[in-house]
Design an enzyme around this catalytic site. Structure first.
Site, PDB file in Angstrom:
ATOM      1  N   ASP A 101       0.867  -1.174   0.000  1.00 45.01           N
ATOM      2  CA  ASP A 101       0.000   0.000   0.000  1.00 45.01           C
ATOM      3  C   ASP A 101       0.909   1.232   0.000  1.00 45.01           C
ATOM      4  O   ASP A 101       1.441   1.598  -1.050  1.00 45.01           O
ATOM      5  CB  ASP A 101      -0.917  -0.102   1.222  1.00 45.01           C
ATOM      6  N   LYS A 129      -1.124  -1.720  -4.685  1.00 44.79           N
ATOM      7  CA  LYS A 129      -1.939  -0.524  -4.919  1.00 44.79           C
ATOM      8  C   LYS A 129      -0.991   0.646  -5.154  1.00 44.79           C
ATOM      9  O   LYS A 129      -0.729   1.440  -4.255  1.00 44.79           O
ATOM     10  CB  LYS A 129      -2.753  -0.225  -3.643  1.00 44.79           C
ATOM     11  N   PHE A 150     -10.547  -0.131  -0.878  1.00 44.54           N
ATOM     12  CA  PHE A 150     -10.246  -0.941   0.298  1.00 44.54           C
ATOM     13  C   PHE A 150     -10.785  -2.346   0.074  1.00 44.54           C
ATOM     14  O   PHE A 150     -11.979  -2.540  -0.082  1.00 44.54           O
ATOM     15  CB  PHE A 150     -10.824  -0.331   1.571  1.00 44.54           C
TER      16      PHE A 150
HETATM   17  P1  IMP Z   1       1.782  -0.285   3.939  1.00 44.44           P
HETATM   18  O1  IMP Z   1       2.848  -0.283   4.978  1.00 44.44           O
HETATM   19  O2  IMP Z   1       1.010   0.980   3.877  1.00 44.44           O
HETATM   20  O3  IMP Z   1       2.238  -0.727   2.574  1.00 44.44           O
HETATM   21  O4  IMP Z   1       0.693  -1.250   4.513  1.00 44.44           O
HETATM   22  C1  IMP Z   1       0.479  -2.527   4.147  1.00 44.44           C
HETATM   23  C2  IMP Z   1      -0.536  -3.085   5.126  1.00 44.44           C
HETATM   24  O5  IMP Z   1      -1.717  -2.257   5.207  1.00 44.44           O
HETATM   25  C3  IMP Z   1      -1.000  -4.414   4.609  1.00 44.44           C
HETATM   26  O6  IMP Z   1      -0.218  -5.449   5.141  1.00 44.44           O
HETATM   27  C4  IMP Z   1      -2.417  -4.465   5.097  1.00 44.44           C
HETATM   28  O7  IMP Z   1      -2.451  -5.007   6.397  1.00 44.44           O
HETATM   29  C5  IMP Z   1      -2.879  -3.040   5.182  1.00 44.44           C
HETATM   30  N1  IMP Z   1      -3.723  -2.667   4.024  1.00 44.44           N
HETATM   31  C6  IMP Z   1      -3.424  -1.797   3.041  1.00 44.44           C
HETATM   32  N2  IMP Z   1      -4.413  -1.689   2.142  1.00 44.44           N
HETATM   33  C7  IMP Z   1      -5.373  -2.556   2.560  1.00 44.44           C
HETATM   34  C8  IMP Z   1      -6.666  -2.919   2.038  1.00 44.44           C
HETATM   35  O8  IMP Z   1      -7.150  -2.459   0.971  1.00 44.44           O
HETATM   36  N3  IMP Z   1      -7.364  -3.837   2.742  1.00 44.44           N
HETATM   37  C9  IMP Z   1      -6.892  -4.393   3.893  1.00 44.44           C
HETATM   38  N4  IMP Z   1      -5.694  -4.079   4.424  1.00 44.44           N
HETATM   39  C10 IMP Z   1      -4.942  -3.175   3.757  1.00 44.44           C
END
Ligand code: IMP
Ligand code: MG
Length: 177
Positions: A101, A129, A150
């Site tokens: 994300d 994403k 989401f």
């Molecule tokens: P990042 O550190 O922002 O890349 O976060 C990744 C984490 O955020 C993932 O391991 C998920 O737990 C959570 N996450 C990000 N987007 C989503 C989503 O669309 N649905 C559910 N969890 C998400």
């Protein structure tokens, strides 16, 4: 529970077929090697279980559980809730995640694994994403690139629920309003 889903984005069949392709790619890229698959709990569990069935190398697996704090810049700033069971010095690591994300989590964990002595760290993620990216990081093996919605299911949760759905779906807005 499926009544909370607005739209199925990726079916179980699509995910399984893609895991087979990723497994083939990993088999080729790591031929003659035995990487360690490190899954990030809890979201990576269904994906890792499916993916590893399609890897035919003598891999080993382990899991980590981390909390990543957004707003902190230093790349070592991650709380380890569950650490790896064994030393990874000199090992080739495939870091397995449910979704990239913002990129904060993977970037921090990758640094952590290199600090623990890993020889190489590559990232395998079921979903990506890219629109949400804050940290400059890319998956080496990505299942599907998805729009900025989401999603839940196949390991991904909303308030710890929906991880057991066998598909990836977009949650209805009224569920989290
Ligand atoms: P990042 O550190 O922002 O890349 O976060 C990744 C984490 O955020 C993932 O391991 C998920 O737990 C959570 N996450 C990000 N987007 C989503 C989503 O669309 N649905 C559910 N969890 C998400
Ligand atoms: Mg997660």
């Amino acid at each position: 529970m499926p009544q909370d889903i607005k739209e199925v984005l990726l079916s179980e069949e699509q995910i399984e077929a893609r895991c087979e392709e990723l497994g083939q790619q990993i088999d080729q890229d790591y031929a003659g090697n035995a990487p360690l698959l490190v899954g990030l709990l809890k979201g990576s569990v269904p994906f890792m279980a499916e993916l590893m069935k399609h890897i035919h190398l003598p891999i080993t697996i382990d899991f980590m559980d981390v909390s990543s704090y957004v707003g902190t810049q230093s790349s070592g700033d991650v709380r380890i809730n569950k650490d790896l069971d064994y030393s990874i010095v000199g090992m080739d690591i495939l870091l397995v995640e449910d979704i990239i994300d913002t990129g904060h989590t993977l970037s921090k964990v990758r640094t952590l694994l290199y600090n623990k002595g890993a020889k190489s760290v590559k990232i395998v993620s079921l979903l990506d994403k890219p629109e949400r990216r804050v940290v400059d990081i890319q998956g080496d093996y990505v299942g599907f690139t998805i729009p900025n919605a989401f999603v839940v299911g196949y390991g991904l949760d909303y308030e710890q629920k929906y991880r057991n759905l066998p598909f990836i779906g977009i949650l209805k807005e009224e569920v989290y309003q």
